[in-house]
Design a protein around this motif. Structure first.
Motif, PDB file in Angstrom:
ATOM      1  N   CYS A  77       0.863  -1.179   0.000  1.00  0.00           N
ATOM      2  CA  CYS A  77       0.000   0.000   0.000  1.00  0.00           C
ATOM      3  C   CYS A  77       0.901   1.231   0.000  1.00  0.00           C
ATOM      4  O   CYS A  77       1.781   1.374   0.871  1.00  0.00           O
ATOM      5  N   ASN A  78       0.711   2.121  -0.935  1.00  0.00           N
ATOM      6  CA  ASN A  78       1.596   3.275  -1.089  1.00  0.00           C
ATOM      7  C   ASN A  78       1.490   4.281   0.044  1.00  0.00           C
ATOM      8  O   ASN A  78       2.386   5.104   0.221  1.00  0.00           O
ATOM      9  N   ALA A  79       0.411   4.238   0.804  1.00  0.00           N
ATOM     10  CA  ALA A  79       0.211   5.222   1.867  1.00  0.00           C
ATOM     11  C   ALA A  79       0.801   4.785   3.203  1.00  0.00           C
ATOM     12  O   ALA A  79       1.474   5.558   3.878  1.00  0.00           O
ATOM     13  N   CYS A  80       0.558   3.524   3.604  1.00  0.00           N
ATOM     14  CA  CYS A  80       0.974   3.091   4.941  1.00  0.00           C
ATOM     15  C   CYS A  80       2.069   2.026   4.934  1.00  0.00           C
ATOM     16  O   CYS A  80       2.732   1.811   5.947  1.00  0.00           O
ATOM     17  N   LYS A  86      -9.084   1.300   5.463  1.00  0.00           N
ATOM     18  CA  LYS A  86      -8.994   2.765   5.367  1.00  0.00           C
ATOM     19  C   LYS A  86      -8.563   3.429   6.674  1.00  0.00           C
ATOM     20  O   LYS A  86      -7.662   4.275   6.696  1.00  0.00           O
ATOM     21  N   LYS A  87      -9.192   3.073   7.783  1.00  0.00           N
ATOM     22  CA  LYS A  87      -8.913   3.722   9.060  1.00  0.00           C
ATOM     23  C   LYS A  87      -7.472   3.487   9.507  1.00  0.00           C
ATOM     24  O   LYS A  87      -6.761   4.432   9.881  1.00  0.00           O
ATOM     25  N   ALA A  88      -7.034   2.224   9.485  1.00  0.00           N
ATOM     26  CA  ALA A  88      -5.659   1.903   9.892  1.00  0.00           C
ATOM     27  C   ALA A  88      -4.649   2.526   8.936  1.00  0.00           C
ATOM     28  O   ALA A  88      -3.565   2.961   9.359  1.00  0.00           O
ATOM     29  N   CYS A  89      -5.015   2.595   7.650  1.00  0.00           N
ATOM     30  CA  CYS A  89      -4.119   3.163   6.641  1.00  0.00           C
ATOM     31  C   CYS A  89      -3.870   4.644   6.910  1.00  0.00           C
ATOM     32  O   CYS A  89      -2.734   5.108   6.887  1.00  0.00           O
ATOM     33  N   LYS A  90      -4.941   5.388   7.169  1.00  0.00           N
ATOM     34  CA  LYS A  90      -4.806   6.819   7.428  1.00  0.00           C
ATOM     35  C   LYS A  90      -4.002   7.087   8.689  1.00  0.00           C
ATOM     36  O   LYS A  90      -3.183   8.013   8.736  1.00  0.00           O
ATOM     37  N   LYS A  91      -4.226   6.282   9.711  1.00  0.00           N
ATOM     38  CA  LYS A  91      -3.503   6.463  10.966  1.00  0.00           C
ATOM     39  C   LYS A  91      -2.014   6.236  10.780  1.00  0.00           C
ATOM     40  O   LYS A  91      -1.190   7.055  11.223  1.00  0.00           O
ATOM     41  N   ARG A  92      -1.656   5.149  10.088  1.00  0.00           N
ATOM     42  CA  ARG A  92      -0.238   4.842   9.885  1.00  0.00           C
ATOM     43  C   ARG A  92       0.406   5.845   8.930  1.00  0.00           C
ATOM     44  O   ARG A  92       1.557   6.246   9.129  1.00  0.00           O
ATOM     45  N   ALA A  93      -0.316   6.277   7.918  1.00  0.00           N
ATOM     46  CA  ALA A  93       0.220   7.264   6.978  1.00  0.00           C
ATOM     47  C   ALA A  93       0.531   8.575   7.688  1.00  0.00           C
ATOM     48  O   ALA A  93       1.547   9.222   7.424  1.00  0.00           O
ATOM     49  N   ALA A  94      -0.350   8.970   8.619  1.00  0.00           N
ATOM     50  CA  ALA A  94      -0.122  10.194   9.393  1.00  0.00           C
ATOM     51  C   ALA A  94       1.108  10.048  10.286  1.00  0.00           C
ATOM     52  O   ALA A  94       1.895  10.989  10.454  1.00  0.00           O
ATOM     53  N   GLU A  95       1.277   8.847  10.863  1.00  0.00           N
ATOM     54  CA  GLU A  95       2.448   8.600  11.713  1.00  0.00           C
ATOM     55  C   GLU A  95       3.737   8.678  10.905  1.00  0.00           C
ATOM     56  O   GLU A  95       4.731   9.266  11.350  1.00  0.00           O
TER      57      GLU A  95
END
Length: 348
Positions: free
Chosen positions: A30-33, A52-61
């Protein structure tokens, strides 16, 4: 809880259909996380609602890890002649011929040497003859732009902005930003904040993106702006604001250090963090100092302007520094004579 081997095996499976990677199947992260892998676009789309939820959280981190990493230096870099870090107070000269930032100490030393030896004024770094007109200087910058020099693009953007050509400024800054120029990112953030330019309206997302990219690249104005916005204007997040201000202060930014003093007095930053930032700030400031730069700064303050060749009528005019009572001040002359073994002459 899965063991390390089980975690590795799980990562080598498609997160949607569970197929394992083999000779004929290549999984893509996954390119985001970068947490999961997929065998194709179809599986990625099907798994998106669950991921989606876990992806956004890890991408922000991951983004914050990059954003709050202390850079090794500022976007100004070092003077290419004396190899000392450039000061953050604009005490340097940008050369149109090579787009190099030369500190005032090296500029003064070169000017004095050329005057003493009756030489033609040339760039202290690349030794090309100095342009004699604005048109010649612009032609030099355009040559650098043709060579894909982001510093030259940024300077041309500033020239366009000063003339009110905001569309042209946006064009050059956008090109420079694509090449990773931190100051161009910062200038674009200001443009999107104020809504300058043809077809460039206000855009908070774009403004914030360019601010963060500029800060990551070592631009201290952008880092300071993020600190103020995070703490007092947008998010009211003192923890993130303090991180930004400490990073900027550690690199010698005076305004960030002043702001840290204010919030330390109000109890919003710890004593150890403040003391460490204070020490790092002083070390960063001291690293930019040199005897030549001190002489150049004193000369500028006494003259109230710059020094350099005065080419009118092909002559170089000599100006003496005089003290408050009209008596010639030889203190600078003695200082530089000790450094270079030459007589101190100021040129305008």
């Amino acid at each position: 809880m899965m063991s390390t081997e089980e975690e590795v095996a799980e990562m080598m499976r498609c997160a949607s259909c569970g197929i394992t990677e083999g000779d004929n199947i290549k999984l893509k992260k996954c390119n985001a996380c970068y947490l999961v892998r997929y065998c194709g676009v179809k599986c990625q789309k099907e798994h998106r609602p669950e991921h989606k939820k876990a992806c956004k959280k890890r991408a922000a981190e991951l983004h914050d890890e990059i954003l709050f990493k202390q850079p090794e230096g500022t976007d100004l870099g070092d003077c290419p002649i004396c190899l000392l870090p450039l000061p953050v107070d604009s005490a340097y000269t940008i050369m149109s011929c090579c787009s190099k930032n030369i500190c005032k100490g090296c500029t003064l030393a070169n000017t004095m040497r050329e005057y003493q030896e009756s030489l033609e004024y040339k760039c202290p770094f690349c030794r090309k003859p100095a342009p004699t007109s604005e048109a010649a200087s612009r032609a030099n910058v355009m040559k650098r732009i043709e060579a894909n020099d982001p510093a030259a693009m940024s300077q041309m953007g500033i020239c366009c902005q000063r003339k009110g050509d905001y569309a042209g400024a946006h064009k050059y800054w956008a090109k420079a930003a694509e090449l990773g120029h931190a100051e161009a990112h910062y200038n674009l953030s200001v443009m999107y904040s104020e809504g300058y330019g043809v077809g460039v309206g206000r855009g908070k997302k774009k403004e914030w993106y360019h601010l963060e990219q500029a800060a990551i690249g070592g631009n201290l104005k952008a880092r300071y702006t993020l600190g103020i916005r995070e703490g007092w204007c947008s998010n009211h997040n003192s923890e993130r604001a303090n991180k930004h201000l400490i990073i900027a202060a550690n690199q010698g930014h005076d305004d960030s250090m002043k702001k840290l003093k204010e919030i330390y007095a109000s109890g919003m930053v710890g004593k150890e963090d403040f003391a460490a930032a204070l020490r790092a700030h002083q070390a960063a400031v001291d690293a930019t100092k040199s005897p030549q730069r001190e002489v150049a700064a004193e000369a500028r303050s006494k003259l109230g302007g710059n020094y350099g060749w005065k080419t009118k009528r092909s002559t170089a005019a000599r100006y003496e520094i005089r003290g408050p009572h009209g008596i010639q001040d030889h203190s600078l002359e003695r200082k530089f004579a000790m450094l270079r073994g030459v007589t101190f002459i100021i040129l305008l």
